[in-house]
Design a protein around this motif. Structure first.
Motif, PDB file in Angstrom:
ATOM      1  N   TYR A 190      -9.935   4.438  -2.294  1.00 30.14           N
ATOM      2  CA  TYR A 190     -10.055   4.302  -0.848  1.00 30.14           C
ATOM      3  C   TYR A 190     -11.385   4.914  -0.426  1.00 30.14           C
ATOM      4  O   TYR A 190     -11.703   6.044  -0.792  1.00 30.14           O
TER       5      TYR A 190
ATOM      6  N   GLU B 244      -6.808   3.487  -8.234  1.00 32.38           N
ATOM      7  CA  GLU B 244      -6.958   2.963  -6.881  1.00 32.38           C
ATOM      8  C   GLU B 244      -8.065   3.725  -6.150  1.00 32.38           C
ATOM      9  O   GLU B 244      -8.266   4.922  -6.373  1.00 32.38           O
TER      10      GLU B 244
ATOM     11  N   TRP C 249      -6.813   1.890   9.631  1.00 30.87           N
ATOM     12  CA  TRP C 249      -5.774   2.700   9.007  1.00 30.87           C
ATOM     13  C   TRP C 249      -5.249   3.732  10.006  1.00 30.87           C
ATOM     14  O   TRP C 249      -5.971   4.163  10.913  1.00 30.87           O
TER      15      TRP C 249
ATOM     16  N   GLN D 259      -5.868   8.950   5.395  1.00 36.03           N
ATOM     17  CA  GLN D 259      -6.737   7.796   5.626  1.00 36.03           C
ATOM     18  C   GLN D 259      -6.505   7.333   7.054  1.00 36.03           C
ATOM     19  O   GLN D 259      -5.420   6.882   7.393  1.00 36.03           O
TER      20      GLN D 259
ATOM     21  N   TYR E 230      -9.559  -0.274   0.773  1.00 41.93           N
ATOM     22  CA  TYR E 230      -8.683   0.130  -0.325  1.00 41.93           C
ATOM     23  C   TYR E 230      -8.722  -0.939  -1.408  1.00 41.93           C
ATOM     24  O   TYR E 230      -8.658  -2.135  -1.120  1.00 41.93           O
TER      25      TYR E 230
ATOM     26  N   HIS F  61       0.845  -1.191   0.000  1.00 38.09           N
ATOM     27  CA  HIS F  61       0.000   0.000   0.000  1.00 38.09           C
ATOM     28  C   HIS F  61       0.883   1.244   0.000  1.00 38.09           C
ATOM     29  O   HIS F  61       1.543   1.530   0.980  1.00 38.09           O
TER      30      HIS F  61
END
Length: 323
Positions: free
Chosen positions: A153, A151, A179, A162, A168, A74
């Motif tokens: 989130y 991507e 997170w 985040q 995600y 990530h």
């Protein structure tokens, strides 16, 4: 009457040529009189090679499956994108328009004293887009961001990071859980497409703490301790062919004290060094028991072999009985 058996204490002098653990403490062994067996040298060689090399070395996996990546899956992504700067654009001070230009993008939503506040949507110059709750000009609360590479989130934010619970998704990775500072941190589930599923603890984006992982390719699995994305500590590893190892690990290897069980009932319990039996250990099969020293996966050093009603005590070299 059976064979003559006498319990004796063995001290350091008796083991001058053998490396053993905890040499300061004597230990007890059953010392058998091998003369009562009436075996010649050919009988001994045949007897001692029955399952020495074949069973103890070649059929024991040396290394567990490593977590595929020792990298952070990530990337740490924030909302402060400055790929395009426009010095002529001023911070908006009124709400007379539907869209407001900022140095790093365009905002649609409510403003308070020139700052983003409440519900709003921000279109960044690099192609990313955030929609959610703002407070004091930063993302705070629930929201969703789509990054320029696709991507996504969706979850909680704190001061443009985040932070909290979120999900995600990218082309290869899915993560849902806790997170902190824009990285998985706490309890979560990570799925790497066509590779594995992991459930457990994370720290700064890495698998760290207690967790369990299952590989899609062959069905192998592990449950136990992780350190920085790798199997380290104590745990249980289930091999694809049915073998099970319970014990200590280091850098993805069986290392330390452990117990290895085969599907046919064979059991080894003792020391491992980088995936191989090494140190003091006991092997039990359907027709023999060996208890003694090992090196590089085979009998090596002092040991006692019991098989076919006979007992041999002595020294071994690379799995072969010497004396």
């Amino acid at each position: 009457m059976g064979n003559y058996c006498q319990q004796v204490e063995i001290n350091d002098k008796d083991f001058a040529s053998v490396s053993i653990e905890n040499r300061q403490q004597p230990f007890l062994v059953n010392k058998f009189d091998t003369k009562s067996f009436n075996l010649n040298i050919s009988d001994l060689r045949q007897l001692t090679q029955i399952e020495s090399l074949n069973t103890t070395k070649s059929q024991s996996p040396e290394k567990v499956k490593m977590v595929p990546f020792n990298l952070k899956l990530h990337r740490k992504r924030t909302l402060h994108f400055e790929s395009i700067q426009d010095s002529n654009v001023q911070t908006p001070t009124s709400q007379n328009r539907e869209f407001f230009e900022f140095p790093n993008g365009v905002y649609k939503g409510s403003l308070v004293n020139g700052k983003k506040e409440g519900e709003g949507q921000f279109f960044y110059h690099d192609g990313s887009c955030f929609k959610g709750i703002w407070k004091d000009d930063m993302a705070n609360g629930y929201g969703k961001i789509v990054f320029q590479e696709g991507e996504i989130y969706e979850g909680e934010f704190e001061n443009d990071q985040q932070h909290g619970h979120g999900k995600y998704t990218s082309n290869q990775v899915k993560y849902e859980g806790e997170w902190k500072d824009s990285q998985p941190n706490g309890i979560g589930q990570e799925i790497l497409k066509q590779h594995y599923i992991y459930e457990g603890e994370f720290l700064k984006g890495l698998k760290h703490g207690k967790g369990k992982i299952r590989w899609f390719t062959d069905g192998a699995s592990y449950e136990g301790d992780f350190i920085e994305n790798q199997i380290n500590g104590k745990g249980t590893y289930y091999f694809p062919d049915g073998e099970v190892y319970v014990g200590e690990f280091k850098d993805g290897y069986m290392h330390g004290m452990g117990k290895f069980t085969w599907p046919d009932g064979k059991v080894y319990e003792g020391n491992y060094h980088k995936g191989k039996k090494q140190g003091i250990g006991k092997l039990t099969t359907h027709n023999l028991i060996y208890n003694g020293e090992w090196y590089d996966g085979v009998y090596n050093g002092f040991g006692i072999l019991e098989t076919q009603g006979k007992v041999i005590e002595g020294y071994w070299d690379n799995g072969i009985y010497q004396k």
